[in-house]
Scaffold this active site. Sequence first.
Site, PDB file in Angstrom:
ATOM      1  N   GLN A   1     111.488   5.823  59.318  1.00 34.40           N
ATOM      2  CA  GLN A   1     111.849   6.143  57.920  1.00 34.40           C
ATOM      3  C   GLN A   1     111.715   4.898  57.044  1.00 34.40           C
ATOM      4  O   GLN A   1     111.177   4.952  55.935  1.00 34.40           O
ATOM      5  CB  GLN A   1     113.294   6.647  57.849  1.00 34.40           C
ATOM      6  CG  GLN A   1     113.538   7.944  58.613  1.00 34.40           C
ATOM      7  CD  GLN A   1     115.007   8.366  58.512  1.00 34.40           C
ATOM      8  OE1 GLN A   1     115.640   8.169  57.476  1.00 34.40           O
ATOM      9  NE2 GLN A   1     115.542   8.944  59.560  1.00 34.40           N
TER      10      GLN A   1
ATOM     11  N   LYS B   1     115.466   7.371  68.112  1.00 36.95           N
ATOM     12  CA  LYS B   1     115.939   6.951  66.791  1.00 36.95           C
ATOM     13  C   LYS B   1     114.773   6.900  65.792  1.00 36.95           C
ATOM     14  O   LYS B   1     113.777   6.209  66.010  1.00 36.95           O
ATOM     15  CB  LYS B   1     116.599   5.566  66.878  1.00 36.95           C
ATOM     16  CG  LYS B   1     117.788   5.494  67.822  1.00 36.95           C
ATOM     17  CD  LYS B   1     118.859   6.531  67.559  1.00 36.95           C
ATOM     18  CE  LYS B   1     119.828   6.179  66.476  1.00 36.95           C
ATOM     19  NZ  LYS B   1     120.852   7.251  66.289  1.00 36.95           N
TER      20      LYS B   1
ATOM     21  N   GLU C   1      79.527  -4.581  80.777  1.00 38.87           N
ATOM     22  CA  GLU C   1      80.753  -3.807  80.506  1.00 38.87           C
ATOM     23  C   GLU C   1      80.829  -3.304  79.069  1.00 38.87           C
ATOM     24  O   GLU C   1      81.487  -2.302  78.794  1.00 38.87           O
ATOM     25  CB  GLU C   1      81.999  -4.629  80.870  1.00 38.87           C
ATOM     26  CG  GLU C   1      82.292  -5.864  80.011  1.00 38.87           C
ATOM     27  CD  GLU C   1      81.612  -7.133  80.499  1.00 38.87           C
ATOM     28  OE1 GLU C   1      80.605  -7.028  81.224  1.00 38.87           O
ATOM     29  OE2 GLU C   1      82.084  -8.232  80.137  1.00 38.87           O
TER      30      GLU C   1
ATOM     31  N   HIS D   1      76.677  -9.016  79.436  1.00 28.41           N
ATOM     32  CA  HIS D   1      77.940  -8.312  79.716  1.00 28.41           C
ATOM     33  C   HIS D   1      77.697  -6.805  79.766  1.00 28.41           C
ATOM     34  O   HIS D   1      77.833  -6.124  78.738  1.00 28.41           O
ATOM     35  CB  HIS D   1      78.966  -8.613  78.625  1.00 28.41           C
ATOM     36  CG  HIS D   1      79.476 -10.004  78.647  1.00 28.41           C
ATOM     37  ND1 HIS D   1      80.579 -10.384  79.364  1.00 28.41           N
ATOM     38  CD2 HIS D   1      79.018 -11.124  78.050  1.00 28.41           C
ATOM     39  CE1 HIS D   1      80.796 -11.684  79.200  1.00 28.41           C
ATOM     40  NE2 HIS D   1      79.852 -12.153  78.397  1.00 28.41           N
TER      41      HIS D   1
ATOM     42  N   CYS E   1      78.295 -12.778  83.435  1.00 29.06           N
ATOM     43  CA  CYS E   1      78.106 -13.956  82.604  1.00 29.06           C
ATOM     44  C   CYS E   1      78.499 -15.249  83.337  1.00 29.06           C
ATOM     45  O   CYS E   1      77.724 -15.729  84.150  1.00 29.06           O
ATOM     46  CB  CYS E   1      78.815 -13.777  81.271  1.00 29.06           C
ATOM     47  SG  CYS E   1      78.024 -14.776  80.004  1.00 29.06           S
TER      48      CYS E   1
ATOM     49  N   GLN F   1      76.631 -17.277  86.432  1.00 28.37           N
ATOM     50  CA  GLN F   1      76.305 -18.707  86.461  1.00 28.37           C
ATOM     51  C   GLN F   1      76.934 -19.363  87.695  1.00 28.37           C
ATOM     52  O   GLN F   1      76.326 -20.205  88.350  1.00 28.37           O
ATOM     53  CB  GLN F   1      76.802 -19.391  85.177  1.00 28.37           C
ATOM     54  CG  GLN F   1      76.126 -18.851  83.919  1.00 28.37           C
ATOM     55  CD  GLN F   1      76.687 -19.436  82.620  1.00 28.37           C
ATOM     56  OE1 GLN F   1      77.685 -20.148  82.627  1.00 28.37           O
ATOM     57  NE2 GLN F   1      76.049 -19.113  81.511  1.00 28.37           N
TER      58      GLN F   1
HETATM   59  N1  GLN Z   1      80.875 -20.261  79.516  1.00 27.41           N
HETATM   60  C1  GLN Z   1      79.608 -19.673  79.787  1.00 27.41           C
HETATM   61  C2  GLN Z   1      78.615 -19.898  78.662  1.00 27.41           C
HETATM   62  O1  GLN Z   1      78.976 -20.188  77.575  1.00 27.41           O
HETATM   63  C3  GLN Z   1      79.754 -18.184  80.096  1.00 27.41           C
HETATM   64  C4  GLN Z   1      80.222 -17.383  78.944  1.00 27.41           C
HETATM   65  C5  GLN Z   1      80.748 -16.007  79.335  1.00 27.41           C
HETATM   66  O2  GLN Z   1      81.110 -15.777  80.469  1.00 27.41           O
HETATM   67  N2  GLN Z   1      80.807 -15.102  78.385  1.00 27.41           N
HETATM   68  O3  GLN Z   1      77.450 -19.762  78.827  1.00 27.41           O
END
Ligand code: GLN
Length: 554
Positions: free
Chosen positions: A196, A191, A524, A522, A391, A395
């Site tokens: 439109q 459709k 990624e 990070h 990250c 930790q």
């Molecule tokens: N909470 C953690 C910090 O602030 C890790 C942050 C995260 O994983 N981006 O340091």
Amino acid sequence: MARSGHKYIFVIGGVMSGVGKGIAISSMGLLLKSRGFSVNLVKVDPYLNVDAGTMNPTEHGEVFVLNSGLETDQDMGNYERFLNRDLGAEDYMTSGMVYQSVIARERSLGYGGKCVEAIPHVRDEILDRINAAAAHNGSKVSIIEIGGTVGDFQNELFIDAARVLKMRHPDDVLFVMVSYIPIPGTLGEMKTKPTQNAVRQLNSYGVQPEFIIARSKRSLDVKRKEKIATACSISTDHVISAPDIESIYDVPLNFEKDKLAEMLISSLKLPNKKNAGLTMWKKFVRNIKCKDIPQVNIAIIGKYFDTGDFVLSDAYLSVIEAIKFSAATLHVAPHIHWINAKDFEHGTSTAVLAKCDGIIVPGGFGESGIEGKIKTVKYARIKKIPYLGLCYGMQLLVIEYARNVAKLTGAHTTEIDSNTPHPIIAVMESQRENLAVDNYGGSMRLGTYEAILKKNTLAAASYKTKFIEERHRHRYEINPNYIPHLEKAGLVFSGTSPDGVLMEIAELPGKVHPFMLGTQFHPEFRARPLAPHPLFTAFLRAAIERRNKRTKNA
Ligand code: GLN
């Protein structure tokens, strides 16, 4: 008003959000780039947040961090991945950012006593920012995504800015609508009416799209293309069929079939340049879609999944893509298992992880799910399952090691427990000041920092270099007071800030564990289809080894 010789493509959504505007823009960018044009991609988010950093990921998906440290929308990640280039802070704007500048200027008498209004002052600020992005990149073509959908109240000023630019520079500006063509199950027929109507709505703002990218479950047939073209006053070949496909990385190749890039070039009166082709891209797409290859099972232990009755993995988009890119180069198919960390706190045994070849604990904030993640780390360490902590995941690797190996009972992060006897993870002084005055927005340790790698470590072997640059987004750090104790207990800090104060990578020695590593940054965010990230590749190699052993023993 416009940059001399610069061309602007504004992309606006029709019918509904979430149909892939960002991917359409990324793909157009890639196609123009392969034809020799320098392109910059700009994202406009109409919300009033000054950046994406304060939004919950279940609300808005991943927060993508640029080199500059700006916290942006996940589409910026797609732009960088398709263009294979870092984007600047100029390439992103929100209504909040725009208004903040206008108000700051007004407060410093920057408007010379005039009455400051949405039109023209806010609109002019938007145009200034679009041109600043073009100038910064020195590019020839800007493709600008106007967030939201036509008809939204929030994006009207942005559309109006684009209209004015078109009015003044008709040959240099064009509009593309990315729309949706539903196929209601009860009818089984495509459709076009919603599209439109969306175009009509855009017309009511004084804007006519020159192209319509028609997203749908299936390809558009000639009849529907003609219908949309006639109803929306555009030529039939400017209606581009964009059916659902297996991989988003196929989208540019699909656009090639409809000759979209050629038509954009001719509509913008750009010169014809040699097309370098997409050989490497095609090879990557072939690899990523390959079916007849071994599978590796990767568990991602997260928590930002639940939205109402739906489960979304958007919060971890860059992590998923980073896995895919490395898997494609290693010729394996990643099978990702989404596991909610809270399940391990509510009775599910971590033994379900035994069937996995690798485990990732990605970034996160706050208390919920944290003990579940720590249980995961323990399981991965004891069972020698390849582990990559990103990250928060790093930790928690350190906390688990402190509690269970270094015998620091009650070790914790002060993010969760300010009275812990062993604050293994703690805030630095500057962050303490931010927290004291509730200064949360854009105040974490953000953006790219250099780190130095220690010789003969997993990190150094993976990166094959001594200096690295990676993107950060965190407030807490490994407490320097505990480093000697943790090192004595066997933990290796294989990456540090150049001054040696901040610990950037923690790992276990190769003789103790095949791959147990966490990064304070990070990685990624820097993984690209044509440049997979070395840490993800090393992690997957270890996962493949485990898989091979498992299948041999089975
Ligand atoms: N909470 C953690 C910090 O602030 C890790 C942050 C995260 O994983 N981006 O340091």
